[in-house]
Design a protein around this motif. Structure first.
Motif, PDB file in Angstrom:
ATOM      1  N   VAL A 252       0.828  -1.204   0.000  1.00 37.59           N
ATOM      2  CA  VAL A 252       0.000   0.000   0.000  1.00 37.59           C
ATOM      3  C   VAL A 252       0.862   1.255   0.000  1.00 37.59           C
ATOM      4  N   LEU A 253       1.916   1.277   0.807  1.00 33.69           N
ATOM      5  CA  LEU A 253       2.779   2.462   0.859  1.00 33.69           C
ATOM      6  C   LEU A 253       3.558   2.643  -0.439  1.00 33.69           C
ATOM      7  N   ALA A 254       4.064   1.554  -0.994  1.00 29.77           N
ATOM      8  CA  ALA A 254       4.784   1.655  -2.267  1.00 29.77           C
ATOM      9  C   ALA A 254       3.856   2.171  -3.361  1.00 29.77           C
ATOM     10  N   ASP A 255       2.628   1.675  -3.392  1.00 27.29           N
ATOM     11  CA  ASP A 255       1.668   2.134  -4.399  1.00 27.29           C
ATOM     12  C   ASP A 255       1.274   3.583  -4.166  1.00 27.29           C
ATOM     13  N   PHE A 256       1.177   3.988  -2.903  1.00 22.13           N
ATOM     14  CA  PHE A 256       0.853   5.392  -2.599  1.00 22.13           C
ATOM     15  C   PHE A 256       1.874   6.320  -3.233  1.00 22.13           C
ATOM     16  N   TYR A 257       3.156   6.068  -3.019  1.00 26.80           N
ATOM     17  CA  TYR A 257       4.194   6.929  -3.581  1.00 26.80           C
ATOM     18  C   TYR A 257       4.209   6.857  -5.109  1.00 26.80           C
ATOM     19  N   GLN A 258       4.054   5.674  -5.657  1.00 27.07           N
ATOM     20  CA  GLN A 258       4.081   5.514  -7.110  1.00 27.07           C
ATOM     21  C   GLN A 258       2.900   6.225  -7.767  1.00 27.07           C
ATOM     22  N   TYR A 259       1.728   6.058  -7.208  1.00 29.29           N
ATOM     23  CA  TYR A 259       0.549   6.681  -7.805  1.00 29.29           C
ATOM     24  C   TYR A 259       0.568   8.185  -7.616  1.00 29.29           C
ATOM     25  N   TRP A 260       1.066   8.661  -6.498  1.00 28.34           N
ATOM     26  CA  TRP A 260       1.206  10.091  -6.298  1.00 28.34           C
ATOM     27  C   TRP A 260       2.076  10.681  -7.410  1.00 28.34           C
ATOM     28  N   LYS A 261       3.185  10.028  -7.689  1.00 29.97           N
ATOM     29  CA  LYS A 261       4.082  10.500  -8.744  1.00 29.97           C
ATOM     30  C   LYS A 261       3.395  10.468 -10.111  1.00 29.97           C
ATOM     31  N   LEU A 262       2.684   9.403 -10.407  1.00 28.84           N
ATOM     32  CA  LEU A 262       1.995   9.285 -11.692  1.00 28.84           C
ATOM     33  C   LEU A 262       0.917  10.354 -11.859  1.00 28.84           C
ATOM     34  N   HIS A 263       0.155  10.594 -10.805  1.00 29.26           N
ATOM     35  CA  HIS A 263      -0.874  11.639 -10.873  1.00 29.26           C
ATOM     36  C   HIS A 263      -0.238  13.011 -11.064  1.00 29.26           C
ATOM     37  N   LEU A 264       0.830  13.282 -10.310  1.00 31.95           N
ATOM     38  CA  LEU A 264       1.521  14.562 -10.441  1.00 31.95           C
ATOM     39  C   LEU A 264       2.017  14.786 -11.862  1.00 31.95           C
TER      40      LEU A 264
ATOM     41  N   ALA B   7      -0.358  17.686 -18.611  1.00 31.15           N
ATOM     42  CA  ALA B   7      -1.580  18.290 -19.147  1.00 31.15           C
ATOM     43  C   ALA B   7      -1.503  19.811 -19.090  1.00 31.15           C
ATOM     44  N   ARG B   8      -0.820  20.343 -18.095  1.00 35.51           N
ATOM     45  CA  ARG B   8      -0.652  21.797 -17.951  1.00 35.51           C
ATOM     46  C   ARG B   8       0.381  22.335 -18.947  1.00 35.51           C
ATOM     47  N   GLY B   9       1.163  21.441 -19.576  1.00 35.23           N
ATOM     48  CA  GLY B   9       2.166  21.868 -20.543  1.00 35.23           C
ATOM     49  C   GLY B   9       3.451  22.343 -19.926  1.00 35.23           C
ATOM     50  N   VAL B  10       3.692  21.974 -18.656  1.00 34.58           N
ATOM     51  CA  VAL B  10       4.884  22.438 -17.950  1.00 34.58           C
ATOM     52  C   VAL B  10       6.129  21.723 -18.450  1.00 34.58           C
ATOM     53  N   MET B  11       6.035  20.438 -18.695  1.00 32.32           N
ATOM     54  CA  MET B  11       7.186  19.643 -19.097  1.00 32.32           C
ATOM     55  C   MET B  11       7.204  19.519 -20.621  1.00 32.32           C
TER      56      MET B  11
ATOM     57  N   GLN C  52     -17.032  27.206  -4.881  1.00 33.05           N
ATOM     58  CA  GLN C  52     -16.607  25.910  -5.372  1.00 33.05           C
ATOM     59  C   GLN C  52     -15.101  25.896  -5.643  1.00 33.05           C
ATOM     60  N   PHE C  53     -14.525  24.725  -5.533  1.00 32.20           N
ATOM     61  CA  PHE C  53     -13.141  24.547  -5.949  1.00 32.20           C
ATOM     62  C   PHE C  53     -13.020  23.185  -6.607  1.00 32.20           C
ATOM     63  N   TYR C  54     -11.949  23.031  -7.403  1.00 35.17           N
ATOM     64  CA  TYR C  54     -11.729  21.795  -8.139  1.00 35.17           C
ATOM     65  C   TYR C  54     -10.463  21.128  -7.610  1.00 35.17           C
ATOM     66  N   PRO C  55     -10.579  19.894  -7.083  1.00 34.90           N
ATOM     67  CA  PRO C  55      -9.409  19.226  -6.522  1.00 34.90           C
ATOM     68  C   PRO C  55      -8.227  19.136  -7.473  1.00 34.90           C
ATOM     69  N   ALA C  56      -8.481  18.813  -8.741  1.00 33.45           N
ATOM     70  CA  ALA C  56      -7.376  18.677  -9.696  1.00 33.45           C
ATOM     71  C   ALA C  56      -6.619  19.986  -9.852  1.00 33.45           C
ATOM     72  N   LEU C  57      -7.331  21.110  -9.851  1.00 35.60           N
ATOM     73  CA  LEU C  57      -6.682  22.409 -10.002  1.00 35.60           C
ATOM     74  C   LEU C  57      -5.829  22.734  -8.778  1.00 35.60           C
ATOM     75  N   ARG C  58      -6.372  22.530  -7.598  1.00 35.37           N
ATOM     76  CA  ARG C  58      -5.599  22.785  -6.378  1.00 35.37           C
ATOM     77  C   ARG C  58      -4.373  21.877  -6.299  1.00 35.37           C
ATOM     78  N   PHE C  59      -4.560  20.628  -6.642  1.00 29.86           N
ATOM     79  CA  PHE C  59      -3.471  19.653  -6.606  1.00 29.86           C
ATOM     80  C   PHE C  59      -2.350  20.071  -7.555  1.00 29.86           C
ATOM     81  N   THR C  60      -2.727  20.546  -8.743  1.00 29.34           N
ATOM     82  CA  THR C  60      -1.731  20.967  -9.732  1.00 29.34           C
ATOM     83  C   THR C  60      -1.018  22.233  -9.289  1.00 29.34           C
ATOM     84  N   GLU C  61      -1.747  23.173  -8.687  1.00 30.27           N
ATOM     85  CA  GLU C  61      -1.117  24.403  -8.208  1.00 30.27           C
ATOM     86  C   GLU C  61      -0.055  24.101  -7.155  1.00 30.27           C
ATOM     87  N   ASP C  62      -0.343  23.148  -6.276  1.00 27.04           N
ATOM     88  CA  ASP C  62       0.646  22.742  -5.285  1.00 27.04           C
ATOM     89  C   ASP C  62       1.857  22.106  -5.966  1.00 27.04           C
ATOM     90  N   ALA C  63       1.605  21.228  -6.941  1.00 30.95           N
ATOM     91  CA  ALA C  63       2.696  20.535  -7.637  1.00 30.95           C
ATOM     92  C   ALA C  63       3.586  21.515  -8.391  1.00 30.95           C
TER      93      ALA C  63
END
Length: 243
Positions: free
Chosen positions: A92-104, A110-114, A197-208
């Protein structure tokens, strides 16, 4: 500056993982295990929970599989991972870190940063640096506010089952459902107005962008170094990035 990573795991998730973690309390030592958690400029916090697809409420999809949920405290961004068999703590912990990275990486692309391979390597190196250098704290707790958002996931699951009637729940479905939920609007607690209202994906991306993509911005922001992204939190300490 040393970064901190807090993982708050619910009673049910701790029980599934056979992990007898300590509960946290407030400053007076009261209300153990139901404390609010938060993310800021130098700390990230995630709430973990588990949904067991077992019992008549999930019929005919009560196959006994497990859906582990992690929700980030500020953005309310959720990651879902499906396990046909009960997973262990290491998995579970290994997947947490891996999926966090994949989502980021997915949202930053998608934002065109990379825009180049070098940009991608830079971001990945900063993510790995955060994982390696952050002081990680685990505790048994369920933030009531986040828990309410996580409870909403059951409604999304039932809606999905009712509308699509899939032959079963699979790994790819959990990923797709995560992306769908994170693009749905959420409301500030106690507020009903659309502007709250707020959008989780937008907040998550702003943090990243702030935390992992320094130096890659093509825009200029007030009181922010050229190439960097603004801090989405009131306090903005200097972040250490790889040389």
């Amino acid at each position: 500056m040393m970064m901190a990573l807090l993982l708050s795991l619910s009673n049910s998730l701790c029980k599934m993982l056979n992990w007898p973690l300590e509960r946290i309390t407030d400053a007076e030592g009261a209300h153990p295990g139901v404390q609010s958690i938060s993310t800021n400029a130098h700390r990230m916090s995630w709430q973990g929970q588990v949904i067991h697809l077992s019992g008549k409420q999930w019929y005919p999809y009560d196959d006994g599989s497990w859906l582990v949920v992690f929700m980030e405290a500020h953005s309310r961004y959720c990651m879902l991972n499906h396990y046909p068999m009960k997973p262990n703590r290491e998995q579970v912990l290994a997947d947490f870190y891996q999926y966090w990275k994949l989502h980021l990486v997915g949202w930053l692309r998608a934002r065109g940063v990379m825009s180049t391979d070098e940009d991608g390597i830079w971001v990945l190196d900063n993510i790995e640096h955060f994982f390696e250098q952050s002081q990680v704290t685990y505790f048994r707790n369920l933030d009531p506010s986040i828990g309410a958002h996580i409870a909403d996931l059951s409604a999304y699951l039932h809606e999905y089952f009712d509308n699509y009637r899939p032959p079963g729940f699979e790994h790819d479905t959990a990923w797709a459902l995560s992306i769908y939920i994170n693009q749905r609007p959420r409301r500030v607690k106690g507020q009903r107005r659309k502007q709250d209202q707020f959008y989780p994906a937008l907040r998550f991306t702003e943090d990243a962008l702030y935390r992992f993509a320094s130096g890659l911005s093509t825009e200029r922001y007030p009181n922010v170094n050229a190439g960097d992204f603004p801090c989405p939190y009131p306090e903005a300490p200097a972040l250490r990035v790889l040389e």
